[in-house]
Design a protein around this motif. Structure first.
Motif, PDB file in Angstrom:
ATOM      1  N   LEU A 219       5.687  -2.528  20.041  1.00 60.60           N
ATOM      2  CA  LEU A 219       6.930  -3.120  19.542  1.00 60.60           C
ATOM      3  C   LEU A 219       6.681  -3.671  18.150  1.00 60.60           C
ATOM      4  CD1 LEU A 219       9.796  -4.465  19.800  1.00 60.60           C
ATOM      5  CD2 LEU A 219       8.612  -6.409  20.862  1.00 60.60           C
ATOM      6  N   PHE A 220       7.508  -3.266  17.193  1.00 58.95           N
ATOM      7  CA  PHE A 220       7.337  -3.772  15.833  1.00 58.95           C
ATOM      8  C   PHE A 220       8.675  -3.817  15.103  1.00 58.95           C
ATOM      9  CE2 PHE A 220       6.995   0.794  15.531  1.00 58.95           C
ATOM     10  CZ  PHE A 220       7.569   1.140  14.328  1.00 58.95           C
ATOM     11  N   GLY A 221       8.724  -4.624  14.057  1.00 55.57           N
ATOM     12  CA  GLY A 221       9.875  -4.688  13.176  1.00 55.57           C
ATOM     13  C   GLY A 221       9.524  -4.082  11.827  1.00 55.57           C
ATOM     14  N   VAL A 222      10.455  -4.183  10.906  1.00 55.42           N
ATOM     15  CA  VAL A 222      10.272  -3.627   9.566  1.00 55.42           C
ATOM     16  C   VAL A 222      10.596  -4.715   8.554  1.00 55.42           C
ATOM     17  CG1 VAL A 222      11.099  -1.924   7.897  1.00 55.42           C
ATOM     18  CG2 VAL A 222      10.855  -1.293  10.304  1.00 55.42           C
ATOM     19  N   GLY A 223       9.776  -4.803   7.520  1.00 55.21           N
ATOM     20  CA  GLY A 223      10.041  -5.766   6.452  1.00 55.21           C
ATOM     21  C   GLY A 223      10.228  -5.082   5.116  1.00 55.21           C
ATOM     22  N   ASP A 224      11.150  -5.590   4.315  1.00 56.65           N
ATOM     23  CA  ASP A 224      11.235  -5.123   2.936  1.00 56.65           C
ATOM     24  C   ASP A 224      10.299  -5.987   2.101  1.00 56.65           C
ATOM     25  OD1 ASP A 224      13.340  -7.119   1.177  1.00 56.65           O
ATOM     26  OD2 ASP A 224      13.277  -7.334   3.361  1.00 56.65           O
ATOM     27  N   ILE A 225      10.198  -5.742   0.816  1.00 58.48           N
ATOM     28  CA  ILE A 225       9.289  -6.548  -0.006  1.00 58.48           C
ATOM     29  C   ILE A 225      10.028  -7.215  -1.167  1.00 58.48           C
ATOM     30  CG2 ILE A 225       7.199  -5.315   0.627  1.00 58.48           C
ATOM     31  CD1 ILE A 225       7.395  -3.752  -1.928  1.00 58.48           C
ATOM     32  N   GLY A 226      11.304  -7.482  -0.968  1.00 56.61           N
ATOM     33  CA  GLY A 226      12.086  -8.207  -1.958  1.00 56.61           C
ATOM     34  C   GLY A 226      11.714  -9.672  -1.995  1.00 56.61           C
ATOM     35  N   PRO A 227      12.399 -10.451  -2.822  1.00 55.31           N
ATOM     36  CA  PRO A 227      12.040 -11.858  -3.011  1.00 55.31           C
ATOM     37  C   PRO A 227      12.198 -12.719  -1.767  1.00 55.31           C
ATOM     38  CG  PRO A 227      14.105 -11.320  -4.138  1.00 55.31           C
ATOM     39  CD  PRO A 227      13.489 -10.024  -3.715  1.00 55.31           C
ATOM     40  N   GLU A 228      13.061 -12.307  -0.830  1.00 59.31           N
ATOM     41  CA  GLU A 228      13.294 -13.109   0.364  1.00 59.31           C
ATOM     42  C   GLU A 228      12.585 -12.553   1.597  1.00 59.31           C
ATOM     43  OE1 GLU A 228      14.882 -15.922   0.032  1.00 59.31           O
ATOM     44  OE2 GLU A 228      15.260 -15.444  -2.082  1.00 59.31           O
ATOM     45  N   THR A 229      11.712 -11.569   1.411  1.00 59.81           N
ATOM     46  CA  THR A 229      11.098 -10.908   2.550  1.00 59.81           C
ATOM     47  C   THR A 229      10.142 -11.818   3.305  1.00 59.81           C
ATOM     48  OG1 THR A 229       9.819  -8.976   3.236  1.00 59.81           O
ATOM     49  CG2 THR A 229       9.189 -10.014   1.186  1.00 59.81           C
ATOM     50  N   LEU A 230       9.959 -11.507   4.583  1.00 55.40           N
ATOM     51  CA  LEU A 230       9.094 -12.309   5.440  1.00 55.40           C
ATOM     52  C   LEU A 230       7.645 -12.246   4.981  1.00 55.40           C
ATOM     53  CD1 LEU A 230       8.855 -14.040   7.969  1.00 55.40           C
ATOM     54  CD2 LEU A 230       8.638 -11.957   9.315  1.00 55.40           C
ATOM     55  N   ILE A 231       7.200 -11.098   4.489  1.00 52.69           N
ATOM     56  CA  ILE A 231       5.804 -10.983   4.078  1.00 52.69           C
ATOM     57  C   ILE A 231       5.494 -11.923   2.920  1.00 52.69           C
ATOM     58  CG2 ILE A 231       6.188  -9.101   2.435  1.00 52.69           C
ATOM     59  CD1 ILE A 231       3.188  -9.415   4.837  1.00 52.69           C
TER      60      ILE A 231
END
Length: 325
Positions: A219-231
């Motif tokens: 089970l996994f999600g997806v993250g973007d790498i914009g300024p508000e991203t979780l990463i």
């Protein structure tokens, strides 16, 4: 007062069979098991139909009744079939639009239903981290006990954002489905590649990675790498490190691994220090459930699907429509 055949009279003039001591339970049994209508039950119990409606609502609120919608309903819609065809998915579940609703929570609830339908006795379930993964873990319940389940953390631990940290998502999931819990006893990011190699040589971590590699569901999600991203907000690493990946073509993040618009890995300095499942290892898990949605993640979700990292997708209808354009 005792009545015929061992029945008993209780409040509101309702007569219950001897084996029931609660009018709410009796009404729920007649409705959901014996499949009588509300009017038939009202006549049988000697109360109004409105009272039966209230009884059935109370039965749900008290947890006496658990209503489950077969996920096949959502997977048979035209848009779900088109997603499956376009991206060679085994399954897709598309949730409808609702104004002023919490999309992450609704995606989590839908993902939990699909995951519950996928689970089989003896499964080893790899669990990533993030808000959506946490929503799945918090929402999941199994209609009946499943024997021999193991839940394993697939990325290293982090002290940042403890509300949806990898170890918390894993432990919550295991408690909800009564599975054995295996947390990964290592940080998500180490200071040097040499330290990573030395740590992964430790026998306890060798065994834990053997379990990760034996996962047959992940089970996994997806993250973007914009300024508000979780990463970025998780403070796993500095902003300059993420900027470097973005400059190298990265558009999305899967379990702390970066991919470009075609789903190809984008490698950099962090990969040599990151502890957790690799993208090629992710692709080898037989059933890979991706739960993600929202316009901000569109490019990252499309890249994930192009890269073939998911076998099953849960998303919202607006995102699905954009993915099909």
């Amino acid at each position: 007062m005792d009545t015929a055949r061992g029945n008993r009279a209780v409040g509101e003039g309702i007569v219950l069979p001897a084996e029931f001591d609660d009018g709410v339970v009796w009404a729920a049994w007649l409705y959901y098991v014996d499949q009588l209508t509300q009017s038939e039950i009202a006549k049988m119990l000697g109360v109004s139909r409105a009272t039966i409606v209230n009884y059935l609502q109370e039965a749900r609120e008290r947890g006496l009744v658990n209503i489950r919608l077969n996920t096949e309903v959502g997977s048979r819609t035209g848009i779900a079939r088109r997603l499956k065809d376009k991206f060679s998915l085994e399954g897709a579940l598309v949730i409808p639009a609702l104004d002023n609703s919490d999309l992450v929570q609704r995606l989590g609830e839908a993902g939990a239903r699909l995951l519950a339908d996928m689970v089989q006795p003896g499964d080893t379930i790899g669990v990533a981290w993030g808000r959506t993964v946490l929503a799945v873990a918090d929402s999941i319940s199994l209609p009946e006990p499943v024997e021999g389940l193991t839940v394993v953390q697939v990325s290293g631990s982090s002290i940042a954002n403890p509300d949806f940290a990898p170890e918390f998502c894993t432990s919550l999931m295991s408690r909800r489905i009564h599975a054995r819990c295996i947390n990964l006893l290592a940080p998500a990011l180490l200071s040097t590649p040499a330290l990573k190699q030395a740590l992964l040589a430790e026998q306890v971590l060798v065994k834990q990675f053997e379990l990760i590699h034996s996962s047959n569901i992940i089970l996994f999600g997806v993250g973007d790498i914009g300024p508000e991203t979780l990463i970025r907000s998780a403070n796993i690493t500095g902003q300059e490190d993420i900027d470097a990946y973005q400059a190298g073509g990265a558009v999305g993040v899967l379990i702390c691994r970066f991919i470009d618009a075609e789903g190809r890995p984008v490698r950099g300095d962090l990969d040599n220090r990151m502890v957790g499942i690799e993208l090629n290892e992710l692709s080898q898990v037989p059933r890979r459930l991706c739960v993600a949605g929202g316009a901000s993640k569109l490019t990252a979700i499309r890249a994930t699907l192009k890269g073939g990292y998911a076998t099953h997708l849960v998303t919202d209808i607006a995102t699905a429509e954009m993915l099909l354009q």
